[in-house]
Motif scaffolding. Structure first.
Motif, short mmCIF file in Angstrom:
data_model
loop_
_atom_site.label_atom_id
_atom_site.label_comp_id
_atom_site.label_asym_id
_atom_site.label_seq_id
_atom_site.Cartn_x
_atom_site.Cartn_y
_atom_site.Cartn_z
N ASP A 30 1.37 3.19 2.98
CA ASP A 30 1.29 3.96 1.74
C ASP A 30 0.40 5.21 1.86
N ALA A 31 0.28 5.74 3.06
CA ALA A 31 -0.43 7.02 3.24
C ALA A 31 0.54 8.16 2.94
N ARG A 32 0.06 9.19 2.31
CA ARG A 32 0.92 10.34 1.98
C ARG A 32 0.72 11.42 3.03
N VAL A 33 1.83 11.86 3.62
CA VAL A 33 1.81 12.88 4.67
C VAL A 33 2.50 14.13 4.13
N THR A 34 1.81 15.26 4.23
CA THR A 34 2.34 16.53 3.70
C THR A 34 2.42 17.55 4.82
N LEU A 35 3.55 18.25 4.89
CA LEU A 35 3.76 19.28 5.91
C LEU A 35 3.78 20.64 5.22
N VAL A 36 2.93 21.56 5.69
CA VAL A 36 2.79 22.88 5.09
C VAL A 36 3.08 23.93 6.15
N ALA A 50 -2.70 14.26 5.99
CA ALA A 50 -2.50 12.86 5.63
C ALA A 50 -3.62 12.42 4.72
N THR A 51 -3.28 11.71 3.65
CA THR A 51 -4.27 11.18 2.72
C THR A 51 -4.02 9.70 2.52
N GLY A 52 -5.03 9.00 2.14
CA GLY A 52 -4.99 7.56 1.98
C GLY A 52 -6.38 7.03 2.26
N TYR A 53 -7.01 7.60 3.29
CA TYR A 53 -8.44 7.55 3.56
C TYR A 53 -8.93 8.95 3.22
N PRO A 54 -10.15 9.32 3.56
CA PRO A 54 -10.50 10.74 3.44
C PRO A 54 -9.46 11.58 4.18
N PRO A 55 -8.94 12.64 3.54
CA PRO A 55 -7.82 13.38 4.13
C PRO A 55 -8.17 14.04 5.45
N ARG A 56 -7.13 14.26 6.25
CA ARG A 56 -7.28 14.94 7.54
C ARG A 56 -6.15 15.94 7.68
N GLN A 102 7.78 13.26 13.97
CA GLN A 102 7.54 11.88 13.56
C GLN A 102 6.24 11.39 14.16
N GLY A 103 5.68 10.37 13.58
CA GLY A 103 4.43 9.84 14.10
C GLY A 103 4.00 8.63 13.30
N VAL A 104 2.80 8.19 13.57
CA VAL A 104 2.22 7.01 12.92
C VAL A 104 0.84 7.36 12.41
N VAL A 105 0.57 6.97 11.19
CA VAL A 105 -0.76 7.14 10.60
C VAL A 105 -1.51 5.82 10.73
N THR A 106 -2.69 5.87 11.32
CA THR A 106 -3.49 4.67 11.51
C THR A 106 -4.86 4.84 10.89
N ALA A 107 -5.52 3.73 10.63
CA ALA A 107 -6.89 3.72 10.15
C ALA A 107 -7.57 2.49 10.73
N ALA A 108 -8.73 2.69 11.30
CA ALA A 108 -9.47 1.60 11.95
C ALA A 108 -8.62 0.91 13.01
N GLY A 109 -7.79 1.71 13.67
CA GLY A 109 -6.97 1.18 14.76
C GLY A 109 -5.73 0.44 14.31
N ARG A 110 -5.42 0.42 13.00
CA ARG A 110 -4.25 -0.30 12.50
C ARG A 110 -3.36 0.66 11.72
N PRO A 111 -2.02 0.42 11.71
CA PRO A 111 -1.12 1.27 10.92
C PRO A 111 -1.52 1.27 9.46
N LEU A 112 -1.44 2.44 8.83
CA LEU A 112 -1.86 2.58 7.45
C LEU A 112 -0.64 2.68 6.55
N THR A 159 4.11 6.68 4.21
CA THR A 159 4.28 5.72 5.31
C THR A 159 4.63 4.34 4.77
N GLY A 160 5.32 3.58 5.62
CA GLY A 160 5.61 2.19 5.31
C GLY A 160 4.58 1.28 5.93
#
Length: 248
Positions: A182-188, A220-226, A170-180, A200-201
């Protein structure tokens, strides 16, 4: 109306209750089978009726019978019930697992019975039809398990069930220091197969459960993927993801 009540292998069933009811549900007659399994009932007249038979250690049975002008001979075959006892343990520590949900289903997938393991890991079902059943077992912190069990015709079948520990991520996806949101997280997995995905919510949180230990890539995607590489062990792991545009 006469006949015999029989069990498996043509064994006579004594003291079976045989009840004749109308199609509207009114009781018309009742008899107990004799030591040789035979019974006798008097029908009130020509017509269709429902015949119900029940006995200790057997599943009740209802049949529609049609009575004509001549005496009717009708044999009843009852299916016996058997017991199933088992213990749920951890595959890693061999310690009993209490609070595990155990579901028994027949070969058609119909649920027959459900139970919860006690603190010592034991569970039991007392009225199963002999033959193959499927046990589905779930418990918090363990991977779900389904296995076939052959229930014997007479007596009690015993089984041991071992549950493998399930990893959680589990974890949190952030962007610019804030929770993001509707980001899509994929585990491969290490073979390149997509194991699970999550969105993400508003709090930016994501979570995956019931994972095998080992190496994964999380994207994770929503911004440029990482994409990050990680290795999971037994239990719960945390991995936060920070997304950003180039130059931020």
């Amino acid at each position: 109306m006469v006949g015999r009540v029989r069990g498996a292998e043509d064994v006579p069933v004594a003291r079976a209750a045989v009840t004749l009811i109308s199609l509207g549900g009114r009781q018309l007659g009742r008899a107990m089978s004799r030591p040789d399994g035979s019974y006798r009932l008097d029908a009130p007249g020509v017509g269709s009726y429902v015949l119900i038979a029940s006995a200790d250690g057997y599943r009740p049975q209802a049949s529609t019978v049609v009575v004509g002008g001549a005496p009717l001979s009708y044999d009843i075959l009852l299916s016996g019930t058997s017991g199933l006892l088992g213990t749920v343990r951890s595959a890693d520590t061999k310690e009993p697992v209490g609070g595990a949900l155990v579901v028994a289903a027949d070969v058609r997938g119909e649920v027959i019975d459900t139970g919860v393991s006690a603190a010592d890991g034991t569970f039991g079902f007392t009225a199963l039809v002999p033959g193959q059943v499927t046990l589905a077992v779930t418990a918090a912190g363990y991977r779900p398990l389904a296995l076939p069990v052959e229930v014997v015709t007479h007596g009690v079948t015993r089984t041991e069930i071992e549950l493998a520990s399930g990893s959680r991520l589990q974890g949190v996806v952030t962007a610019a220091g804030r929770p993001l949101n509707d980001a899509r997280v994929t585990l491969v997995d290490a073979a390149g197969n997509v194991v699970a995905t999550a969105t993400t919510g508003e709090d930016g949180a994501y979570g995956f459960t019931d994972l095998d230990g080992g190496e994964y890539t999380i994207m994770a995607t929503g911004y440029p993927p990482r994409a990050d590489h990680l290795t999971l062990g037994s239990g719960a792991d945390g991995h936060d993801i920070e997304l950003s545009h180039p130059g931020e």
